[in-house]
Design a protein around this motif. Structure first.
Motif, PDB file in Angstrom:
ATOM      1  N   ARG A   1       0.839  -1.190   0.000  1.00 27.71           N
ATOM      2  CA  ARG A   1       0.000   0.000   0.000  1.00 27.71           C
ATOM      3  C   ARG A   1       0.877   1.244   0.000  1.00 27.71           C
ATOM      4  NH1 ARG A   1       1.383   2.726   4.141  1.00 27.71           N
ATOM      5  NH2 ARG A   1       0.104   4.397   3.319  1.00 27.71           N
ATOM      6  N   GLN A   2       0.406   2.272  -0.645  1.00 29.25           N
ATOM      7  CA  GLN A   2       1.049   3.568  -0.490  1.00 29.25           C
ATOM      8  C   GLN A   2       0.024   4.654  -0.771  1.00 29.25           C
ATOM      9  OE1 GLN A   2       3.497   3.186  -4.703  1.00 29.25           O
ATOM     10  NE2 GLN A   2       4.549   3.938  -2.942  1.00 29.25           N
ATOM     11  N   SER A   3       0.323   5.840  -0.298  1.00 31.35           N
ATOM     12  CA  SER A   3      -0.589   6.958  -0.479  1.00 31.35           C
ATOM     13  C   SER A   3      -0.304   7.635  -1.808  1.00 31.35           C
ATOM     14  CB  SER A   3      -0.403   7.972   0.645  1.00 31.35           C
ATOM     15  OG  SER A   3      -0.555   7.329   1.894  1.00 31.35           O
TER      16      SER A   3
ATOM     17  N   ILE B   1      -5.046   9.862   0.170  1.00 31.59           N
ATOM     18  CA  ILE B   1      -4.042  10.284   1.152  1.00 31.59           C
ATOM     19  C   ILE B   1      -4.755  10.851   2.377  1.00 31.59           C
ATOM     20  CG2 ILE B   1      -3.739  12.553   0.014  1.00 31.59           C
ATOM     21  CD1 ILE B   1      -0.722  12.345   0.986  1.00 31.59           C
ATOM     22  N   TRP B   2      -4.240  10.474   3.510  1.00 31.28           N
ATOM     23  CA  TRP B   2      -4.746  10.935   4.809  1.00 31.28           C
ATOM     24  C   TRP B   2      -4.048  12.249   5.109  1.00 31.28           C
ATOM     25  CZ3 TRP B   2      -4.412   7.168   9.596  1.00 31.28           C
ATOM     26  CH2 TRP B   2      -4.868   7.812  10.753  1.00 31.28           C
ATOM     27  N   ARG B   3      -4.829  13.304   5.241  1.00 30.24           N
ATOM     28  CA  ARG B   3      -4.245  14.613   5.530  1.00 30.24           C
ATOM     29  C   ARG B   3      -4.873  15.202   6.786  1.00 30.24           C
ATOM     30  NH1 ARG B   3      -1.460  16.887   1.110  1.00 30.24           N
ATOM     31  NH2 ARG B   3      -1.995  16.053  -0.944  1.00 30.24           N
ATOM     32  N   THR B   4      -4.084  16.020   7.470  1.00 27.53           N
ATOM     33  CA  THR B   4      -4.630  16.803   8.592  1.00 27.53           C
ATOM     34  C   THR B   4      -4.251  18.266   8.353  1.00 27.53           C
ATOM     35  OG1 THR B   4      -2.687  16.157   9.854  1.00 27.53           O
ATOM     36  CG2 THR B   4      -4.757  14.975  10.330  1.00 27.53           C
ATOM     37  N   GLY B   5      -3.186  18.737   8.980  1.00 30.33           N
ATOM     38  CA  GLY B   5      -2.778  20.132   8.823  1.00 30.33           C
ATOM     39  C   GLY B   5      -3.657  21.049   9.664  1.00 30.33           C
TER      40      GLY B   5
HETATM   41  C1  LIG Z   1      -2.575  11.473  11.208  1.00 31.92           C
HETATM   42  C2  LIG Z   1      -1.879  11.718   9.896  1.00 31.92           C
HETATM   43  C3  LIG Z   1      -1.914  12.973   9.322  1.00 31.92           C
HETATM   44  C4  LIG Z   1      -1.275  13.241   8.118  1.00 31.92           C
HETATM   45  N1  LIG Z   1      -1.360  14.489   7.575  1.00 31.92           N
HETATM   46  C5  LIG Z   1      -0.739  14.731   6.403  1.00 31.92           C
HETATM   47  C6  LIG Z   1      -0.862  16.005   5.781  1.00 31.92           C
HETATM   48  O1  LIG Z   1      -1.544  16.905   6.279  1.00 31.92           O
HETATM   49  N2  LIG Z   1      -0.207  16.204   4.616  1.00 31.92           N
HETATM   50  C7  LIG Z   1       0.542  15.215   4.014  1.00 31.92           C
HETATM   51  O2  LIG Z   1       1.111  15.447   2.954  1.00 31.92           O
HETATM   52  N3  LIG Z   1       0.644  13.991   4.575  1.00 31.92           N
HETATM   53  C8  LIG Z   1       0.023  13.731   5.744  1.00 31.92           C
HETATM   54  N4  LIG Z   1       0.135  12.491   6.309  1.00 31.92           N
HETATM   55  C9  LIG Z   1       1.003  11.466   5.676  1.00 31.92           C
HETATM   56  C10 LIG Z   1       0.381  10.787   4.473  1.00 31.92           C
HETATM   57  O3  LIG Z   1      -0.936  10.337   4.782  1.00 31.92           O
HETATM   58  C11 LIG Z   1       1.216   9.571   4.017  1.00 31.92           C
HETATM   59  O4  LIG Z   1       1.184   8.558   4.982  1.00 31.92           O
HETATM   60  C12 LIG Z   1       2.654   9.932   3.739  1.00 31.92           C
HETATM   61  O5  LIG Z   1       2.676  10.812   2.640  1.00 31.92           O
HETATM   62  C13 LIG Z   1       3.536   8.712   3.443  1.00 31.92           C
HETATM   63  O6  LIG Z   1       3.068   8.030   2.349  1.00 31.92           O
HETATM   64  P1  LIG Z   1       2.731   6.466   2.399  1.00 31.92           P
HETATM   65  O7  LIG Z   1       1.426   6.359   3.144  1.00 31.92           O
HETATM   66  O8  LIG Z   1       2.671   6.073   0.976  1.00 31.92           O
HETATM   67  O9  LIG Z   1       3.836   5.795   3.149  1.00 31.92           O
HETATM   68  C14 LIG Z   1      -0.554  12.206   7.487  1.00 31.92           C
HETATM   69  C15 LIG Z   1      -0.533  10.918   8.053  1.00 31.92           C
HETATM   70  C16 LIG Z   1      -1.181  10.673   9.243  1.00 31.92           C
HETATM   71  C17 LIG Z   1      -1.152   9.281   9.820  1.00 31.92           C
END
Ligand SMILES: Cc1cc2nc3c(=O)[nH]c(=O)nc-3n(C[C@H](O)[C@H](O)[C@H](O)COP(=O)(O)O)c2cc1C
Length: 179
Positions: A10-12, A127-131
């Motif tokens: 899996r990847q985002s 993709i899971w984002r917060t910010g």
């Molecule tokens: C709680 C949480 C919040 C996240 N918030 C952001 C974000 O706001 N922006 C972002 O680019 N990635 C964010 N990420 C990371 C991505 O979701 C992602 O996991 C990361 O880019 C790594 O990629 P991968 O999932 O392919 O390993 C967050 C991950 C988690 C668990």
């Protein structure tokens, strides 16, 4: 897709476009979210579905929040358009003598991951984002969150616009120890 292939590969994907999952595929994603481990069966989460006109409404909310909270409003109002679909996952913890709030928030986080994996398994990604928008008082108020609720993630979903890169492999020896 085999379960282990999904978990190991899996990847985002931050660059997402139409088509987004809809109909039965989208319901499968939500069902996966609702199958999250849940101590005490408290269902401490709820989801807000955002697509179509909803993305514009979310953009207005983000702009308002940035203006009220000294953020970059020009950037904020473009953010929801980074995907054709966003599922906002809200932790909605319940009072319980044996299940602390942190466990319930973790459960809501698991729902984000489960839904992202269910999208991935069906040929989509996300993709899971917060910010800052996830922690903004304006956003929480405009989305109708109660005082005890919090946003654990904006799950951006759609079809990947870019090819998957090589999965980062970590050496388990660096993270796992034996007792
Ligand atoms: C709680 C949480 C919040 C996240 N918030 C952001 C974000 O706001 N922006 C972002 O680019 N990635 C964010 N990420 C990371 C991505 O979701 C992602 O996991 C990361 O880019 C790594 O990629 P991968 O999932 O392919 O390993 C967050 C991950 C988690 C668990």
């Amino acid at each position: 897709m085999k379960a282990l292939d999904l978990l190991l590969n899996r990847q985002s994907c931050p660059r997402l476009t139409a088509p987004a999952p809809e109909g039965a595929e989208l319901e499968t994603i939500w069902k996966a979210g609702l199958r999250t481990p849940d101590h005490g069966g408290l269902t401490p989460w709820r989801f807000i579905h955002v697509s179509g006109e909803g993305l514009g409404k979310l953009a207005d909310i983000f702009e308002q929040a940035a203006l009220a909270e000294a953020g970059d409003s020009e950037k904020a109002k473009t953010m929801p358009f980074r995907a054709p679909l966003i599922t906002i996952v809200i932790a909605s913890p319940k009072e319980h003598a044996k299940v602390p709030e942190i466990e319930q928030v973790i459960s809501a986080g698991c729902a984000v991951h489960a839904m992202q994996m269910a999208a991935f398994a069906q040929g989509y990604n996300g993709i899971w984002r917060t910010g800052p928008m996830a922690y903004s008082a304006t956003v929480k108020q405009q989305l109708g969150l109660a005082e005890h609720e919090s946003i654990v993630g904006f799950l951006y979903l759609g079809s990947p616009q870019t090819k998957a890169s090589k999965v980062r492999e970590l050496a388990f020896e660096d993270y796992v120890s034996w007792l």
